[in-house]
Motif scaffolding. Structure first.
Motif, PDB file in Angstrom:
ATOM      1  N   TYR B  89       0.914  -1.328   0.022  1.00 45.36           N
ATOM      2  CA  TYR B  89       0.018   0.061   0.006  1.00 45.36           C
ATOM      3  C   TYR B  89       0.823   1.398   0.039  1.00 45.36           C
ATOM      4  N   ASN B  90       1.863   1.110   0.790  1.00 42.69           N
ATOM      5  CA  ASN B  90       2.617   2.489   1.014  1.00 42.69           C
ATOM      6  C   ASN B  90       3.190   2.811  -0.335  1.00 42.69           C
ATOM      7  N   LEU B  91       4.152   1.834  -0.965  1.00 36.09           N
ATOM      8  CA  LEU B  91       4.525   1.883  -2.181  1.00 36.09           C
ATOM      9  C   LEU B  91       3.687   2.429  -3.232  1.00 36.09           C
ATOM     10  N   GLU B  92       2.602   1.774  -3.427  1.00 39.36           N
ATOM     11  CA  GLU B  92       1.635   2.111  -4.343  1.00 39.36           C
ATOM     12  C   GLU B  92       1.245   3.613  -4.313  1.00 39.36           C
ATOM     13  N   LYS B  93       1.092   4.395  -2.927  1.00 41.76           N
ATOM     14  CA  LYS B  93       0.901   5.550  -2.475  1.00 41.76           C
ATOM     15  C   LYS B  93       1.820   6.472  -3.072  1.00 41.76           C
ATOM     16  N   GLU B  94       3.282   6.116  -2.704  1.00 41.90           N
ATOM     17  CA  GLU B  94       4.265   6.888  -3.147  1.00 41.90           C
ATOM     18  C   GLU B  94       4.426   7.037  -4.620  1.00 41.90           C
ATOM     19  N   LEU B  95       4.111   5.804  -5.488  1.00 40.07           N
ATOM     20  CA  LEU B  95       4.112   5.701  -6.745  1.00 40.07           C
ATOM     21  C   LEU B  95       2.978   6.651  -7.545  1.00 40.07           C
ATOM     22  N   LYS B  96       1.953   6.905  -6.734  1.00 37.15           N
ATOM     23  CA  LYS B  96       0.561   7.137  -7.215  1.00 37.15           C
ATOM     24  C   LYS B  96       0.264   6.382  -8.168  1.00 37.15           C
ATOM     25  N   THR B  97       0.098   5.145  -8.153  1.00 38.19           N
ATOM     26  CA  THR B  97      -0.309   4.419  -9.432  1.00 38.19           C
ATOM     27  C   THR B  97      -1.624   3.605  -8.993  1.00 38.19           C
ATOM     28  N   PRO B  98      -2.412   3.378 -10.060  1.00 42.09           N
ATOM     29  CA  PRO B  98      -3.780   2.671  -9.731  1.00 42.09           C
ATOM     30  C   PRO B  98      -3.290   1.037  -9.687  1.00 42.09           C
ATOM     31  N   VAL B 365      18.425  -5.200 -16.149  1.00 39.76           N
ATOM     32  CA  VAL B 365      18.292  -3.912 -15.575  1.00 39.76           C
ATOM     33  C   VAL B 365      19.636  -3.485 -15.049  1.00 39.76           C
ATOM     34  N   ARG B 366      19.970  -2.092 -15.062  1.00 47.30           N
ATOM     35  CA  ARG B 366      21.306  -1.778 -14.543  1.00 47.30           C
ATOM     36  C   ARG B 366      21.333  -1.763 -13.112  1.00 47.30           C
ATOM     37  N   GLN B 367      22.507  -1.963 -12.522  1.00 42.90           N
ATOM     38  CA  GLN B 367      22.601  -1.799 -11.386  1.00 42.90           C
ATOM     39  C   GLN B 367      22.334  -0.521 -10.605  1.00 42.90           C
ATOM     40  N   SER B 368      22.533   0.413 -11.156  1.00 46.89           N
ATOM     41  CA  SER B 368      22.214   1.904 -10.797  1.00 46.89           C
ATOM     42  C   SER B 368      20.939   1.970 -10.460  1.00 46.89           C
ATOM     43  N   ASP B 369      20.091   1.586 -11.566  1.00 44.01           N
ATOM     44  CA  ASP B 369      18.581   1.551 -11.295  1.00 44.01           C
ATOM     45  C   ASP B 369      17.931   0.515 -10.151  1.00 44.01           C
ATOM     46  N   LYS B 372      18.777   2.322  -6.948  1.00 39.04           N
ATOM     47  CA  LYS B 372      17.727   3.440  -6.688  1.00 39.04           C
ATOM     48  C   LYS B 372      16.309   2.747  -6.279  1.00 39.04           C
ATOM     49  N   ALA B 373      15.943   1.712  -6.826  1.00 36.89           N
ATOM     50  CA  ALA B 373      14.791   1.191  -6.380  1.00 36.89           C
ATOM     51  C   ALA B 373      14.770   0.579  -5.103  1.00 36.89           C
ATOM     52  N   ALA B 374      15.919   0.034  -4.850  1.00 33.74           N
ATOM     53  CA  ALA B 374      15.985  -0.484  -3.442  1.00 33.74           C
ATOM     54  C   ALA B 374      16.251   0.368  -2.322  1.00 33.74           C
ATOM     55  N   ALA B 375      16.604   1.465  -2.412  1.00 29.24           N
ATOM     56  CA  ALA B 375      16.581   2.713  -1.741  1.00 29.24           C
ATOM     57  C   ALA B 375      15.331   3.285  -1.532  1.00 29.24           C
ATOM     58  N   LEU B 376      14.642   3.384  -2.544  1.00 26.83           N
ATOM     59  CA  LEU B 376      13.212   3.960  -2.432  1.00 26.83           C
ATOM     60  C   LEU B 376      12.516   3.101  -1.853  1.00 26.83           C
ATOM     61  N   PHE B 377      12.306   1.642  -2.115  1.00 31.94           N
ATOM     62  CA  PHE B 377      11.709   0.579  -1.453  1.00 31.94           C
ATOM     63  C   PHE B 377      11.903   0.528   0.095  1.00 31.94           C
ATOM     64  N   SER B 378      13.130   0.389   0.643  1.00 30.98           N
ATOM     65  CA  SER B 378      13.565   0.372   1.844  1.00 30.98           C
ATOM     66  C   SER B 378      12.954   1.402   2.788  1.00 30.98           C
ATOM     67  N   LYS B 379      12.880   2.754   2.017  1.00 37.86           N
ATOM     68  CA  LYS B 379      12.349   3.819   2.929  1.00 37.86           C
ATOM     69  C   LYS B 379      10.870   3.657   2.838  1.00 37.86           C
ATOM     70  N   ALA B 396       9.137  -4.320 -10.898  1.00 39.88           N
ATOM     71  CA  ALA B 396       7.939  -4.101 -10.404  1.00 39.88           C
ATOM     72  C   ALA B 396       7.353  -2.372 -10.347  1.00 39.88           C
ATOM     73  N   ILE B 397       8.323  -1.651  -9.839  1.00 42.86           N
ATOM     74  CA  ILE B 397       7.990  -0.425  -9.899  1.00 42.86           C
ATOM     75  C   ILE B 397       8.045   0.122 -11.461  1.00 42.86           C
ATOM     76  N   ASP B 398       8.660  -0.104 -12.430  1.00 40.58           N
ATOM     77  CA  ASP B 398       8.645   0.164 -13.656  1.00 40.58           C
ATOM     78  C   ASP B 398       7.225  -0.260 -14.139  1.00 40.58           C
ATOM     79  N   GLU B 399       6.631  -1.216 -13.731  1.00 38.78           N
ATOM     80  CA  GLU B 399       5.193  -1.843 -14.301  1.00 38.78           C
ATOM     81  C   GLU B 399       4.329  -1.078 -13.601  1.00 38.78           C
ATOM     82  N   ALA B 400       4.321  -0.887 -12.297  1.00 38.56           N
ATOM     83  CA  ALA B 400       3.645   0.146 -11.717  1.00 38.56           C
ATOM     84  C   ALA B 400       3.595   1.483 -12.215  1.00 38.56           C
ATOM     85  N   VAL B 401       4.496   2.040 -12.532  1.00 36.15           N
ATOM     86  CA  VAL B 401       4.660   3.401 -13.279  1.00 36.15           C
ATOM     87  C   VAL B 401       4.062   3.558 -14.748  1.00 36.15           C
ATOM     88  N   LYS B 402       4.180   2.375 -15.120  1.00 37.39           N
ATOM     89  CA  LYS B 402       3.415   2.206 -16.468  1.00 37.39           C
ATOM     90  C   LYS B 402       1.845   2.384 -16.456  1.00 37.39           C
TER      91      LYS B 402
END
Lengths: 456, 456
Positions: B89-98, B365-369, B372-379, B396-402
């Protein structure tokens, strides 16, 4: 397969929505905190520059039995809670005991301990009040990590003063806090007057918790819109940690179980205060009579060998004084590895309950026995416990063995506060037979008692 | 508060009691393993000196849809399973994804990953068969830790050949295995012929997974009553890991949810094979059509840029050959931090399903991406993921953003295989901006392909 499952998770709709405030049921309150300058009871005005308003109110609330958990905190709790109540079938089998052993496992979150329960609440209230900067200190790092997690979630900047020797020995602990966005300053530092004063005297100082507390408070008090947060000892912390005991009781009730014995390790009292909560309420109201055991290290025996007296909460003598079991704030415990239990004092509320006989027993255990219990437990129950938590395991195993000898089928509940992934240096010493027991002599204790403030 | 809880735990009586064997539903099987000496399909007789009998049977079982989990393994599973199915839920909210995002969290055990699911099974069968000694290799250490836990529980001695540079860089990983009673030998060592041969050539060798495998197999084959165990790639491992997907599906069913997209990171295939399991069965039987994405590092792109060919499973060229997506067993991936994904090949079953179009997409996927996803997710979700697991988070984040962009409310399920507590060196590099992406050139890949055995 028995009817009672190995793991019980409360369904979300049965999760506690309020914190239980044990003080509302205590026949007598602990003596008030004293202002260190005036030696008069502290007032709200004394506390407000240091802590958030709502937390100050919680700190002195002795009347409301339940305090509602804000929705925002519930949303945070629900990412990592409920924690499981685990029936230790495998340990029971290994010990050949007729006792039923249950443990509440609080280590299943990234901070690795129960500390997150209070961190979430404290950070939320700060955010709500519009505080724009938080400070704290950390020794071993569990509290700092928990607070960093909560601060990043609620998006509020945090500075952690980390005892310098810890920061050096545990770079990965520091890295976790930084990953969660916290600024970690090894203490003593040149960023505060108190830090600079210590460095002037001893440029090579590796720091102490007392010094880190002084730095964190100094910055909080002198920075506009900044507050200090603390992970143990205080009544607000015990209040938030009560969620452990409330969840445990709701789960035990669901299983039709009631503990005969409740065990928690005791450093500053935050986890013992947490697991006891509503069960202690039962005892205070005459509705149940579990036998409470607080387990402390023999090397830092504040309850078993300390005095019940007014003392400072920090070694730096800057905080209010609390009436508690204490070894004297200048007592320096040996460097045992259960860093979280190396505290000279004890929560005033836990102290009062022990003094008045509601906490039935304080028990000091030796480090060698603690690690022996930890090693057995990890192999049988698969969880590698934090050394702090292993103090409770040690006592639980002893009680279960007593049941084997007496043939009694008692129900034992203990709190497994955290995991030991960042304590592997201690386990390495144990594996290599290098772990030493240390028990302070009466003379060493007397030195600590000599540092007690003279207050009638 | 929504009706669907943040965390769903299957009640114990609904936990899977059998492993789902996806091969029973595959229209075509992967090509057989080949004996490296004869290049003929391996027989049971080839396998029996290396693996336990029951595991050999499981390795070649393409007919039984469900294989019963022994009670002893269930008792072990129930100390740390079910793992939670978490609604983000919290990640969905952060990503503003349906989109609705769910993840199965396999990191809540001391080994810190899903590896324990197969370790428990493999050790149990060894114990049952009367094997008195087990050997394995470990690189990053997750598999070694999982196996040490299972071996201590089932009381069977274990020797772990740990890549020397890992043993040096991760003394605490080594210490955990030792705490669980395993003997950890930095590889190359002077305890085996293959180790001595490497040391004779290069006394300063810091080791490789290929070398550690050779040492472990050599000891298993030459010690009476000894067997070797492996944590990925093999079909027996996929079988045991199917418990992840079966639990996830049972929990999703309970919630009335069915995933549109299923995501797993892919190194050797053990966790991707685990999370897909019964959902892949649905697809093979035409009962459902989730879109499967296997996520691999751009630095080690076996599915996206590799060849579907016969290759050795180890760099030492001692194991049977498998038909799989591979970069060639001599391909040396850059030292990215997701050690668990640095494998030149891919599970033959996952490879076959990808080749036949049932796994819809492999994504590099590239390590830098990833970080970045790991840091966002952990927070946001509080869990600090292992870098391996963060590959799945990234997708998963990329798909949610799509979904946010298209307005679609898809249901995404991914597998969060483990925690990153022992990967803080990588996080430190990320925090300090020192993490580098590395993508092999076509020429570098060609060198790996040149090492492929010539088989028609």
């Amino acid at each position: 397969m028995s009817k009672i499952p190995y793991r019980t998770y409360l369904p979300e709709d049965k999760l506690p929505k309020a914190w239980y405030n044990v003080r509302a049921d205590m026949p007598e309150q602990h003596d008030p905190y004293l202002n260190p300058a005036t030696l008069k009871p502290v007032t709200m005005d004394d506390l407000l520059p240091i802590f958030c308003e709502e937390l100050c109110r919680q700190e002195v609330n002795t009347t409301d039995r339940f305090i509602e958990i804000p929705d925002e905190v519930l949303s945070f709790y629900r990412v990592y809670r409920p924690s499981p109540l685990i029936r230790a079938y495998n340990l029971e089998k290994e010990l050949k005991t007729p006792a039923k052993i249950y443990y509440k496992f609080e280590g299943n979150n990234t901070s690795g301990s129960h500390k997150l329960n209070s961190a979430a609440a404290q950070v939320y209230y700060a955010k709500k009040q519009g505080v724009t900067n938080l400070t704290t200190e950390t020794g071993a790092g569990q509290w700092g990590t928990a607070l960093a997690m909560a601060a990043s979630y609620f998006k509020i900047p945090l500075t952690v003063y980390m005892v310098k020797v810890s920061a050096q020995q545990k770079p990965y602990r520091k890295a976790i806090m930084e990953t969660y966005g916290a600024k970690v300053v090894p203490s003593p530092s040149d960023t505060t007057e108190s830090g600079r004063a210590i460095l002037a005297k001893d440029p090579g100082s590796t720091g102490s918790l007392g010094c880190a507390i002084s730095e964190a408070i100094e910055v909080a008090v002198n920075t506009p819109n900044s507050r200090y947060v603390l992970g143990s000892v205080l009544d607000q912390v015990l209040l938030h940690q009560a969620i452990i005991g409330s969840e445990a009781k709701a789960a035990m009730d669901m299983l039709g179980e009631y503990p005969d014995i409740i065990i928690g390790c005791a450093g500053g009292g935050s986890n013992f205060g947490g697991i006891m909560s509503e069960y202690m309420g039962d005892k205070l109201k005459g509705r149940g009579n579990p036998y409470f055991i607080a387990v402390e290290p023999a090397s830092c025996p504040s309850m078993t060998r300390g005095k019940y007296a007014y003392d400072f909460c920090d070694t730096g003598k800057t905080t209010p004084l609390a009436k508690m079991y204490t070894l004297g704030c200048e007592f320096i415990p040996s460097s045992i590895h259960a860093g979280g239990l190396r505290y000279h004092g004890m929560s005033p509320t836990v102290s009062k309950l022990y003094h008045d006989g509601f906490v039935d027993e304080a028990r000091a255990v030796r480090q060698s026995d603690v690690f022996k219990a930890a090693a057995l437990f990890s192999k049988i129950e698969t969880i590698l416990p934090a050394p702090e938590s292993a103090h409770a395991i040690c006592a639980a195993i002893d009680e279960a063995v007593k049941c084997r000898e007496s043939g009694e089928s008692k129900t034992i509940l203990f709190n497994l506060t955290g995991t030991g992934y960042f304590d592997m240096a201690a386990y390495m010493n144990y594996n290599e037979g290098k772990l030493e027991d240390y028990i302070p002599t009466d003379e060493e204790l007397q030195k600590g008692f000599d540092s007690l403030p003279k207050i009638d």
